[in-house]
Scaffold this motif. Structure first.
Motif, PDB file in Angstrom:
ATOM      1  N   MET A  41      -2.625  19.773 -19.969  1.00 49.30           N
ATOM      2  CA  MET A  41      -2.889  18.480 -19.358  1.00 49.30           C
ATOM      3  C   MET A  41      -4.057  18.562 -18.367  1.00 49.30           C
ATOM      4  SD  MET A  41      -1.914  15.414 -19.390  1.00 49.30           S
ATOM      5  CE  MET A  41      -1.982  13.937 -18.467  1.00 49.30           C
ATOM      6  N   ALA A  42      -4.174  19.696 -17.675  1.00 40.17           N
ATOM      7  CA  ALA A  42      -5.252  19.840 -16.689  1.00 40.17           C
ATOM      8  C   ALA A  42      -6.622  19.747 -17.344  1.00 40.17           C
ATOM      9  CB  ALA A  42      -5.094  21.153 -15.930  1.00 40.17           C
ATOM     10  N   TRP A  43      -6.748  20.319 -18.554  1.00 42.05           N
ATOM     11  CA  TRP A  43      -8.036  20.252 -19.247  1.00 42.05           C
ATOM     12  C   TRP A  43      -8.373  18.825 -19.664  1.00 42.05           C
ATOM     13  CZ3 TRP A  43     -11.475  23.678 -18.457  1.00 42.05           C
ATOM     14  CH2 TRP A  43     -11.116  25.008 -18.226  1.00 42.05           C
ATOM     15  N   LEU A  44      -7.351  18.010 -19.909  1.00 42.01           N
ATOM     16  CA  LEU A  44      -7.605  16.594 -20.213  1.00 42.01           C
ATOM     17  C   LEU A  44      -8.181  15.869 -19.000  1.00 42.01           C
ATOM     18  CD1 LEU A  44      -4.515  15.660 -22.413  1.00 42.01           C
ATOM     19  CD2 LEU A  44      -6.866  16.078 -23.139  1.00 42.01           C
ATOM     20  N   TYR A  45      -7.712  16.246 -17.811  1.00 41.41           N
ATOM     21  CA  TYR A  45      -8.293  15.680 -16.597  1.00 41.41           C
ATOM     22  C   TYR A  45      -9.763  16.079 -16.448  1.00 41.41           C
ATOM     23  CZ  TYR A  45      -3.861  13.960 -14.691  1.00 41.41           C
ATOM     24  OH  TYR A  45      -2.701  13.272 -14.481  1.00 41.41           O
ATOM     25  N   VAL A  46     -10.081  17.316 -16.766  1.00 41.75           N
ATOM     26  CA  VAL A  46     -11.479  17.764 -16.706  1.00 41.75           C
ATOM     27  C   VAL A  46     -12.314  16.973 -17.704  1.00 41.75           C
ATOM     28  CG1 VAL A  46     -13.059  19.712 -16.993  1.00 41.75           C
ATOM     29  CG2 VAL A  46     -10.826  20.082 -15.929  1.00 41.75           C
ATOM     30  N   LEU A  47     -11.804  16.800 -18.913  1.00 37.95           N
ATOM     31  CA  LEU A  47     -12.511  16.023 -19.933  1.00 37.95           C
ATOM     32  C   LEU A  47     -12.701  14.575 -19.471  1.00 37.95           C
ATOM     33  CD1 LEU A  47     -13.720  15.763 -22.787  1.00 37.95           C
ATOM     34  CD2 LEU A  47     -11.395  15.228 -23.584  1.00 37.95           C
ATOM     35  N   LEU A  48     -11.654  13.973 -18.938  1.00 36.66           N
ATOM     36  CA  LEU A  48     -11.762  12.602 -18.428  1.00 36.66           C
ATOM     37  C   LEU A  48     -12.826  12.505 -17.343  1.00 36.66           C
ATOM     38  CD1 LEU A  48     -10.753   9.649 -18.121  1.00 36.66           C
ATOM     39  CD2 LEU A  48      -9.102  10.538 -16.448  1.00 36.66           C
ATOM     40  N   ILE A  90     -14.802   7.207  -8.278  1.00 37.02           N
ATOM     41  CA  ILE A  90     -13.450   7.431  -7.756  1.00 37.02           C
ATOM     42  C   ILE A  90     -12.540   7.998  -8.849  1.00 37.02           C
ATOM     43  CG2 ILE A  90     -11.383   6.258  -6.877  1.00 37.02           C
ATOM     44  CD1 ILE A  90     -13.375   4.358  -5.373  1.00 37.02           C
ATOM     45  N   ILE A  91     -12.588   7.418 -10.044  1.00 34.66           N
ATOM     46  CA  ILE A  91     -11.768   7.911 -11.157  1.00 34.66           C
ATOM     47  C   ILE A  91     -12.139   9.348 -11.502  1.00 34.66           C
ATOM     48  CG2 ILE A  91     -11.296   7.639 -13.631  1.00 34.66           C
ATOM     49  CD1 ILE A  91     -11.619   4.576 -13.154  1.00 34.66           C
ATOM     50  N   SER A  92     -13.434   9.622 -11.552  1.00 34.91           N
ATOM     51  CA  SER A  92     -13.904  10.955 -11.902  1.00 34.91           C
ATOM     52  C   SER A  92     -13.424  11.999 -10.898  1.00 34.91           C
ATOM     53  CB  SER A  92     -15.437  10.944 -11.979  1.00 34.91           C
ATOM     54  OG  SER A  92     -15.932  12.181 -12.378  1.00 34.91           O
ATOM     55  N   PHE A  93     -13.563  11.701  -9.621  1.00 34.64           N
ATOM     56  CA  PHE A  93     -13.150  12.668  -8.605  1.00 34.64           C
ATOM     57  C   PHE A  93     -11.631  12.794  -8.524  1.00 34.64           C
ATOM     58  CE2 PHE A  93     -17.544  12.542  -7.681  1.00 34.64           C
ATOM     59  CZ  PHE A  93     -17.823  13.771  -7.121  1.00 34.64           C
ATOM     60  N   TYR A  94     -10.899  11.720  -8.787  1.00 30.85           N
ATOM     61  CA  TYR A  94      -9.444  11.814  -8.844  1.00 30.85           C
ATOM     62  C   TYR A  94      -9.027  12.772  -9.961  1.00 30.85           C
ATOM     63  CZ  TYR A  94      -4.566  10.664  -9.620  1.00 30.85           C
ATOM     64  OH  TYR A  94      -3.207  10.754  -9.794  1.00 30.85           O
ATOM     65  N   ALA A  95      -9.679  12.640 -11.124  1.00 31.79           N
ATOM     66  CA  ALA A  95      -9.357  13.519 -12.252  1.00 31.79           C
ATOM     67  C   ALA A  95      -9.673  14.979 -11.914  1.00 31.79           C
ATOM     68  CB  ALA A  95     -10.113  13.074 -13.505  1.00 31.79           C
ATOM     69  N   ILE A  96     -10.765  15.220 -11.192  1.00 26.87           N
ATOM     70  CA  ILE A  96     -11.102  16.579 -10.776  1.00 26.87           C
ATOM     71  C   ILE A  96     -10.025  17.137  -9.850  1.00 26.87           C
ATOM     72  CG2 ILE A  96     -12.707  17.956  -9.385  1.00 26.87           C
ATOM     73  CD1 ILE A  96     -14.937  16.152 -10.450  1.00 26.87           C
ATOM     74  N   ILE A  97      -9.592  16.324  -8.909  1.00 25.70           N
ATOM     75  CA  ILE A  97      -8.548  16.756  -7.967  1.00 25.70           C
ATOM     76  C   ILE A  97      -7.263  17.106  -8.721  1.00 25.70           C
ATOM     77  CG2 ILE A  97      -7.025  15.956  -6.109  1.00 25.70           C
ATOM     78  CD1 ILE A  97      -9.512  14.313  -5.108  1.00 25.70           C
ATOM     79  N   LYS A  98      -6.875  16.258  -9.684  1.00 24.61           N
ATOM     80  CA  LYS A  98      -5.668  16.542 -10.470  1.00 24.61           C
ATOM     81  C   LYS A  98      -5.825  17.820 -11.288  1.00 24.61           C
ATOM     82  CE  LYS A  98      -2.455  14.384 -10.674  1.00 24.61           C
ATOM     83  NZ  LYS A  98      -1.221  14.538  -9.911  1.00 24.61           N
ATOM     84  N   ALA A  99      -7.007  18.052 -11.849  1.00 25.72           N
ATOM     85  CA  ALA A  99      -7.233  19.268 -12.638  1.00 25.72           C
ATOM     86  C   ALA A  99      -7.147  20.512 -11.759  1.00 25.72           C
ATOM     87  CB  ALA A  99      -8.591  19.200 -13.331  1.00 25.72           C
ATOM     88  N   CYS A 100      -7.614  20.404 -10.517  1.00 27.99           N
ATOM     89  CA  CYS A 100      -7.597  21.549  -9.603  1.00 27.99           C
ATOM     90  C   CYS A 100      -6.187  21.941  -9.179  1.00 27.99           C
ATOM     91  CB  CYS A 100      -8.462  21.263  -8.375  1.00 27.99           C
ATOM     92  SG  CYS A 100     -10.228  21.334  -8.713  1.00 27.99           S
ATOM     93  N   GLU A 101      -5.213  21.082  -9.424  1.00 23.20           N
ATOM     94  CA  GLU A 101      -3.834  21.443  -9.130  1.00 23.20           C
ATOM     95  C   GLU A 101      -3.334  22.530 -10.081  1.00 23.20           C
ATOM     96  OE1 GLU A 101      -1.610  17.797  -9.311  1.00 23.20           O
ATOM     97  OE2 GLU A 101      -2.472  17.050  -7.433  1.00 23.20           O
ATOM     98  N   LYS A 102      -3.908  22.615 -11.282  1.00 19.49           N
ATOM     99  CA  LYS A 102      -3.454  23.571 -12.290  1.00 19.49           C
ATOM    100  C   LYS A 102      -4.501  24.608 -12.676  1.00 19.49           C
ATOM    101  CE  LYS A 102       0.563  21.644 -13.209  1.00 19.49           C
ATOM    102  NZ  LYS A 102       1.823  22.300 -13.065  1.00 19.49           N
TER     103      LYS A 102
END
Length: 111
Positions: free
Chosen positions: A1-8, A37-49
């Motif tokens: 799922m984290a890689w999907l956040y990076v892709l997003l 904002i969406i892009s940086f939110y997705a980066i933050i979520k990806a950095c959790e994993k």
């Protein structure tokens, strides 16, 4: 799922970078800010994993390569074989990082 956040994040980055360059109206600028904002939110979520350095490298590398390709195709930027070579190097690096990075393992009770 984290890689999907990076892709997003990388896909949305394409829109906000183009928005930074071509926005003329207030509505276009609002769309650009929302995309950031969406892009940086997705980066933050990806950095959790995933490791932050890996996330940032893949995000910026894939986004930059995509933006250059879009510049060639849609905005008729100058096309040279050297640019293609360097884009290929970026894409190779992004694929290499993705293949050699796994998700962070979290211990029971937190890290």
């Amino acid at each position: 799922m984290a890689w999907l956040y990076v892709l997003l994040a990388a896909v949305v980055e394409i829109f906000w970078v183009i928005g930074l360059r071509y926005s003329d109206s207030t509505l276009e600028w609002i769309g650009t800010v929302v995309a950031i904002i969406i892009s940086f939110y997705a980066i933050i979520k990806a950095c959790e994993k995933l490791p932050a350095g890996t996330v940032y490298a893949v995000f910026t590398g894939s986004g930059a390569a995509a933006i250059v390709i879009i510049d060639f195709v849609m905005f008729h930027a100058e096309f040279t074989m050297m640019k293609v070579l360097f884009i290929a190097i970026i894409i190779t690096g992004v694929i290499g990082i993705k293949m050699t990075t796994g998700e962070k393992e979290t211990a029971e009770g937190g890290e």
